[in-house]
Design a protein around this motif. Structure first.
Motif, PDB file in Angstrom:
ATOM      1  N   VAL A  45       0.857  -1.177   0.000  1.00 53.09           N
ATOM      2  CA  VAL A  45       0.000   0.000   0.000  1.00 53.09           C
ATOM      3  C   VAL A  45       0.898   1.234   0.000  1.00 53.09           C
ATOM      4  N   GLU A  46       0.571   2.195  -0.829  1.00 53.46           N
ATOM      5  CA  GLU A  46       1.355   3.419  -0.869  1.00 53.46           C
ATOM      6  C   GLU A  46       1.095   4.242   0.379  1.00 53.46           C
ATOM      7  N   ARG A  47       2.174   4.610   1.062  1.00 53.19           N
ATOM      8  CA  ARG A  47       2.068   5.367   2.316  1.00 53.19           C
ATOM      9  C   ARG A  47       1.326   6.686   2.111  1.00 53.19           C
ATOM     10  N   GLY A  48       1.610   7.371   1.016  1.00 53.76           N
ATOM     11  CA  GLY A  48       0.963   8.662   0.759  1.00 53.76           C
ATOM     12  C   GLY A  48      -0.544   8.551   0.673  1.00 53.76           C
ATOM     13  N   LYS A  49      -1.026   7.510   0.002  1.00 51.68           N
ATOM     14  CA  LYS A  49      -2.467   7.307  -0.116  1.00 51.68           C
ATOM     15  C   LYS A  49      -3.094   7.040   1.253  1.00 51.68           C
ATOM     16  N   PHE A  50      -2.375   6.256   2.064  1.00 52.88           N
ATOM     17  CA  PHE A  50      -2.890   5.923   3.392  1.00 52.88           C
ATOM     18  C   PHE A  50      -2.954   7.180   4.261  1.00 52.88           C
ATOM     19  N   ASP A  52      -3.183  10.253   3.199  1.00 52.29           N
ATOM     20  CA  ASP A  52      -4.260  11.096   2.651  1.00 52.29           C
ATOM     21  C   ASP A  52      -5.619  10.643   3.181  1.00 52.29           C
ATOM     22  N   LEU A  53      -5.828   9.338   3.225  1.00 49.52           N
ATOM     23  CA  LEU A  53      -7.085   8.803   3.747  1.00 49.52           C
ATOM     24  C   LEU A  53      -7.272   9.181   5.214  1.00 49.52           C
ATOM     25  N   ASN A  55      -5.902  11.692   6.798  1.00 50.53           N
ATOM     26  CA  ASN A  55      -6.129  13.135   6.854  1.00 50.53           C
ATOM     27  C   ASN A  55      -7.571  13.479   6.531  1.00 50.53           C
ATOM     28  N   GLU A  56      -8.093  12.819   5.509  1.00 54.69           N
ATOM     29  CA  GLU A  56      -9.470  13.070   5.098  1.00 54.69           C
ATOM     30  C   GLU A  56     -10.456  12.722   6.208  1.00 54.69           C
ATOM     31  N   GLN A  75       1.323   0.594   9.943  1.00 56.28           N
ATOM     32  CA  GLN A  75       2.166  -0.115   8.987  1.00 56.28           C
ATOM     33  C   GLN A  75       3.048  -1.151   9.681  1.00 56.28           C
TER      34      GLN A  75
END
Length: 88
Positions: A45-50, A52-53, A55-56, A75
């Protein structure tokens, strides 16, 4: 997964292994679990996407530092669980 050696380099290594009569390798030897290790590496899983989720969902109540800490902790838990599955 990206291979960083050329075909010519791979052939040269194979020739050397044949000459010395053994397999030359470096790094971890995953043995019969290599397929699982490769599968895990390809499905990361890409850390940035996680982040971002997170944060959202929680950015209005958690600081960026808290979200980073949460992501790192999560992680680590995932890695430990996956490592346990590889060992069994």
């Amino acid at each position: 997964m990206e291979f960083k050696i050329t075909e010519a380099e791979a052939r040269e290594m194979a020739k050397f292994e044949e000459e010395v009569g053994c397999d030359i390798s470096a790094g971890a030897d995953w043995g019969i679990h290599l397929d699982k290790v490769i599968e895990l590496a390809l499905n990361r899983v890409e850390r940035g996407k996680f982040i971002d989720l997170l944060n959202e969902e929680f950015g209005n109540v958690m600081s960026p530092a808290e979200i980073e800490e949460l992501a790192s902790s999560f992680q680590m838990q995932i890695q430990e669980r996956l490592a346990g599955k590889i060992r069994t």
